[in-house]
Design a protein around this motif. Structure first.
Motif, mmCIF file in Angstrom:
data_model
loop_
_atom_site.group_PDB
_atom_site.id
_atom_site.type_symbol
_atom_site.label_atom_id
_atom_site.label_comp_id
_atom_site.label_asym_id
_atom_site.label_seq_id
_atom_site.Cartn_x
_atom_site.Cartn_y
_atom_site.Cartn_z
ATOM 1 N N ARG A 74 0.842 -1.213 0.000
ATOM 2 C CA ARG A 74 0.000 0.000 0.000
ATOM 3 C C ARG A 74 0.869 1.252 0.000
ATOM 4 N NH1 ARG A 74 -4.792 0.212 4.276
ATOM 5 N NH2 ARG A 74 -4.943 2.257 3.337
ATOM 6 N N TYR A 75 1.950 1.201 0.778
ATOM 7 C CA TYR A 75 2.832 2.372 0.838
ATOM 8 C C TYR A 75 3.525 2.616 -0.502
ATOM 9 C CZ TYR A 75 6.570 5.567 2.044
ATOM 10 O OH TYR A 75 7.402 6.640 2.052
ATOM 11 N N PHE A 124 1.182 4.263 -2.761
ATOM 12 C CA PHE A 124 1.069 5.675 -2.386
ATOM 13 C C PHE A 124 2.225 6.479 -2.980
ATOM 14 C CE2 PHE A 124 3.006 8.749 0.582
ATOM 15 C CZ PHE A 124 2.096 9.797 0.442
ATOM 16 N N LYS A 126 13.646 12.728 0.963
ATOM 17 C CA LYS A 126 12.355 13.375 1.232
ATOM 18 C C LYS A 126 12.555 14.864 1.539
ATOM 19 C CE LYS A 126 8.597 13.635 4.570
ATOM 20 N NZ LYS A 126 8.000 13.134 5.824
ATOM 21 N N CYS A 180 2.015 19.220 1.188
ATOM 22 C CA CYS A 180 1.579 18.857 2.546
ATOM 23 C C CYS A 180 1.408 17.344 2.692
ATOM 24 C CB CYS A 180 0.261 19.564 2.890
ATOM 25 S SG CYS A 180 0.443 21.342 3.155
ATOM 26 N N ILE A 181 0.850 16.699 1.655
ATOM 27 C CA ILE A 181 0.654 15.240 1.681
ATOM 28 C C ILE A 181 2.015 14.531 1.768
ATOM 29 C CG2 ILE A 181 -0.127 13.239 0.330
ATOM 30 C CD1 ILE A 181 -2.390 15.088 -0.750
ATOM 31 N N TRP A 218 4.844 15.793 2.930
ATOM 32 C CA TRP A 218 5.424 16.125 4.235
ATOM 33 C C TRP A 218 4.853 15.236 5.346
ATOM 34 C CZ3 TRP A 218 3.556 20.393 7.917
ATOM 35 C CH2 TRP A 218 4.458 20.557 8.972
ATOM 36 N N ILE A 219 3.533 14.995 5.307
ATOM 37 C CA ILE A 219 2.867 14.236 6.377
ATOM 38 C C ILE A 219 3.041 12.719 6.201
ATOM 39 C CG2 ILE A 219 0.616 13.701 7.427
ATOM 40 C CD1 ILE A 219 -0.220 16.623 6.568
ATOM 41 N N TYR A 220 2.881 12.237 4.986
ATOM 42 C CA TYR A 220 2.746 10.787 4.784
ATOM 43 C C TYR A 220 3.974 10.069 4.226
ATOM 44 C CZ TYR A 220 -2.230 11.533 5.654
ATOM 45 O OH TYR A 220 -3.422 11.868 6.231
ATOM 46 N N MET A 221 4.857 10.769 3.524
ATOM 47 C CA MET A 221 6.018 10.062 2.972
ATOM 48 C C MET A 221 7.060 9.811 4.062
ATOM 49 S SD MET A 221 8.577 10.967 -0.219
ATOM 50 C CE MET A 221 7.532 10.470 -1.565
ATOM 51 N N GLN A 222 7.595 8.605 4.058
ATOM 52 C CA GLN A 222 8.630 8.246 5.032
ATOM 53 C C GLN A 222 9.990 8.767 4.557
ATOM 54 O OE1 GLN A 222 8.338 3.980 5.257
ATOM 55 N NE2 GLN A 222 6.167 4.042 5.825
#
Length: 416
Positions: A14-15, A18, A83, A187-188, A190-194
């Motif tokens: 899933r990641y 994404f 990142k 923003c996506i 920044w919040i969700y990517m490892q």
């Protein structure tokens, strides 16, 4: 690891899904920002009271500043979390886009495009480095197929929407649209990517300049950069004059061009992921060779056309784009396997810079070859076609040697 990858090569977590989706959307915003300016030319020329040569400078300023920033960033590209690198340059890209959205005059817009290019030019290379870090070579064709859909999507969705906004709300509005969308995407991420930091474990003590020089001077890497120059030559030579050739030589009405580009874009969206999957199964070099031969045949036909019915023009363009997509997707996947893990960021940055600069040079050379006669028709467009075909023939040979080198590297890794 590679053995397992070959068994479950198309089952992504899933990641991973994404990451593919967010990088494709990110690429869409970068490509859209670059592409939306050209169709705005008809509005900007009278609005800013500028000459075509000045408008050409606004368009090319992005490409050349992107090329310069790619070279400058290369020495530092492998020293930080990818990142963080991505977010830093994306923030600069958003700033440049906002400056375009508030530009009151020509000189301000020119500076804004330089700023946008300085940051936007590095984002693609960081994205490709992330793909190379997170996905095995066996699955990279599929990943590239999805990410490259950004070009088609910007053509189908972005440019018509941008022009519609420009017609109703003024030429600044497409840039406000892009800026707003990119803030959400940023923003996506920044919040969700490892964090992407595995390459930092492969320490080297070289300075930024030494790292840049070592990457530029390595013979295997030079072959990759040369292949990129040849790949950029084809697209950047024919593309700037495509719409003028269709309207003046093929007698396609100007009002029919959105339909033609829209159909091409839809087929590109459909074929992109399919080509990527096939390249993983059949072999990336085989798909590259197939795409090159198909493209060469279509370029020779296309650049010698006269008056042509719209449906034939659409069919020929779709077939040509299948060939070009096959080349670009498979070549992008192959080139990610060229650098060593500790050099990936630098290699991708230099590769992106080479692509931008060689594309700008190719456009300039094309402008010297093609002339417009008194009736408006383009003369010597077929000469461009012969130059492009020659570059494709050399690229097939060069990619053959690169592919052999990559295969040997993979065999050594498997043996270990």
């Amino acid at each position: 690891m590679n053995h397992q990858g070959s068994i479950v090569k198309h089952t992504f977590t899933r990641y991973q899904k994404f990451v593919i989706a967010i990088l494709a959307i990110l690429q869409f915003t970068i490509v859209l920002d670059f592409m939306v300016l050209s169709p705005l030319g008809a509005i900007l020329l009278p609005e800013l009271n500028i000459r075509p040569s000045q408008f050409g400078l606004v368009v090319s300023a992005y490409a050349f500043s992107a090329g310069v920033s790619g070279l400058l960033a290369a020495g530092f590209a492998d020293k930080f979390d990818r990142k963080k690198m991505l977010l830093f340059f994306y923030a600069g890209f958003i700033t440049g886009t906002v400056l375009c959205a508030v530009a009151p005059n020509y000189h301000f817009l020119l500076i804004a495009r330089i700023v946008t290019g300085l940051f936007g030019g590095v984002i693609g290379s960081v994205s490709f480095a992330i793909i190379t870090d997170l996905f095995t070579l066996e699955t990279r064709g599929s990943v590239m197929g999805f990410v490259q859909m950004a070009f088609a999507a910007s053509q189908v969705l972005g440019i018509p929407v941008g022009l519609l906004l420009a017609n109703y709300f003024g030429w600044h509005s497409p840039f406000w649209m892009i800026a707003g969308f990119t803030v959400i995407v940023g923003c996506i991420i920044w919040i969700y990517m490892q964090p992407v930091t595995e390459h930092l474990l492969l320490k080297h003590n070289r300075s930024a300049f030494q790292h840049l020089w070592k990457t530029v001077s390595k013979p295997d890497y030079v072959k990759g950069f040369t292949a990129t120059i040849l790949l950029a030559t084809g697209g950047f030579m024919l593309m700037p004059f495509g719409s003028a050739f269709m309207t003046n030589n093929m007698n396609i009405p100007l009002k029919s061009l959105p339909l033609l580009y829209g159909v091409m874009g839809i087929f590109s969206i459909l074929f992109g992921p399919l080509i990527g999957r096939v390249s993983d199964k059949v072999g990336k070099y085989k798909i590259f060779a197939f795409g090159s031969v198909l493209s060469m045949c279509m370029v020779l036909i296309y650049t010698n056309l006269g008056a042509t019915p719209l449906w034939i023009a659409i069919a020929l363009n779709v077939i040509l784009f299948v060939g070009i997509s096959s080349r670009m997707i498979s070549a992008s996947a192959l080139l990610t396997a060229v650098p060593q893990p500790q050099d990936r960021g630098a290699f991708m940055s230099i590769n992106a810079a080479v692509q931008q600069i060689s594309g700008g040079v190719a456009s300039a050379i094309a402008g010297m070859i093609v002339v417009q006669n008194s009736s408006g028709a383009l003369v010597h467009y077929n000469t461009l076609g012969y130059v492009v075909v020659l570059s494709m023939m050399v690229a097939i040979l060069l990619m053959y040697f690169l592919n052999n080198h990559i295969q040997k590297k993979q065999q050594v890794k498997l043996a270990l």
